[in-house]
Design an enzyme around this catalytic site. Structure first.
Site, PDB file in Angstrom:
ATOM      1  N   HIS A  47      12.274  24.550  63.652  1.00  0.00           N
ATOM      2  CA  HIS A  47      12.865  24.911  64.999  1.00  0.00           C
ATOM      3  C   HIS A  47      13.529  26.334  64.790  1.00  0.00           C
ATOM      4  O   HIS A  47      14.149  26.644  63.958  1.00  0.00           O
ATOM      5  CB  HIS A  47      13.555  24.051  65.413  1.00  0.00           C
ATOM      6  CG  HIS A  47      12.719  22.791  65.787  1.00  0.00           C
ATOM      7  ND1 HIS A  47      13.212  21.696  66.789  1.00  0.00           N
ATOM      8  CD2 HIS A  47      11.634  22.334  65.502  1.00  0.00           C
ATOM      9  CE1 HIS A  47      12.363  20.641  66.846  1.00  0.00           C
ATOM     10  NE2 HIS A  47      11.226  20.895  65.801  1.00  0.00           N
ATOM     11  N   GLU A  49      16.400  27.211  66.307  1.00  0.00           N
ATOM     12  CA  GLU A  49      17.869  27.048  65.872  1.00  0.00           C
ATOM     13  C   GLU A  49      18.085  26.917  64.494  1.00  0.00           C
ATOM     14  O   GLU A  49      18.939  27.558  63.657  1.00  0.00           O
ATOM     15  CB  GLU A  49      18.272  25.782  66.610  1.00  0.00           C
ATOM     16  CG  GLU A  49      18.467  25.989  68.241  1.00  0.00           C
ATOM     17  CD  GLU A  49      17.196  25.540  68.915  1.00  0.00           C
ATOM     18  OE1 GLU A  49      17.076  25.122  69.867  1.00  0.00           O
ATOM     19  OE2 GLU A  49      16.079  25.390  68.183  1.00  0.00           O
ATOM     20  N   CYS A  77      16.887  20.340  70.771  1.00  0.00           N
ATOM     21  CA  CYS A  77      16.488  19.019  70.456  1.00  0.00           C
ATOM     22  C   CYS A  77      17.553  18.465  69.811  1.00  0.00           C
ATOM     23  O   CYS A  77      18.604  18.799  69.336  1.00  0.00           O
ATOM     24  CB  CYS A  77      15.100  18.996  69.862  1.00  0.00           C
ATOM     25  SG  CYS A  77      15.325  19.408  68.159  1.00  0.00           S
ATOM     26  N   CYS A  80      17.990  19.858  66.240  1.00  0.00           N
ATOM     27  CA  CYS A  80      18.894  21.071  66.239  1.00  0.00           C
ATOM     28  C   CYS A  80      20.203  20.996  66.714  1.00  0.00           C
ATOM     29  O   CYS A  80      21.155  21.757  66.050  1.00  0.00           O
ATOM     30  CB  CYS A  80      18.144  22.200  67.314  1.00  0.00           C
ATOM     31  SG  CYS A  80      16.595  22.462  66.394  1.00  0.00           S
TER      32      CYS A  80
END
Length: 150
Positions: A47, A49, A77, A80
């Site tokens: 992801h 992040e 999420c 993250c």
């Protein structure tokens, strides 16, 4: 935020991942910029992040990013968000909400709801295994004189 948005567009338009970008800043200087890379890396943890944290930690030579801020195009999420806490990021700026992301098909909201209710194992088989041996690892760590807490 403008850089995070550019990163999200770059990844999304090149089919590298979803519409997510992140930028980590320290003392008003951009340390890292990243976009979602789940599709091109076949890594479900890639992801924006997470990628930004990896780059920033590498550049700064530390896992402690407590002097940094992160700009993300969407509210992180659960994975993250946990990583942001582990990295000790001091401030999070985000552009869209979990509800907005869920409306376009991402299941962040479902995961947050499962975590808030307490994980019941639904969707994943779980079994405790080799507990005593694993407990010995915890004891060994606790007694380790040269440990470095993180």
């Amino acid at each position: 935020m403008e850089i995070a948005i550019e990163q999200a567009r770059l990844g999304m338009r090149n089919n590298l991942g979803g519409p997510f970008g992140a930028v980590i800043v320290k003392d008003e200087t951009v340390i890292s910029r990243a976009h979602n890379r789940v599709l091109d890396s076949n890594d479900p943890t890639a992801h924006a992040e997470i990628m930004a944290i990896r780059i920033a930690s590498s550049k700064l030579g530390t896992f402690d990013l407590s002097e940094c801020e992160i700009y993300t195009t969407s509210y992180p999420c659960p994975m993250c968000m946990s990583a942001l806490y582990w990295a000790r990021i001091k401030t999070l700026y985000y552009g869209t909400t979990t509800t907005e992301v869920e409306k376009i098909g991402f299941d962040d909201g479902q995961i947050y709801r499962a975590l808030c209710k307490g994980h019941n194992g639904k969707g994943m088989n779980m079994e405790k295994l080799d507990s005593k041996i694993c407990q010995q690892l915890l004891s060994e760590w606790e007694e380790k004189e040269d440990k470095y807490m993180y």
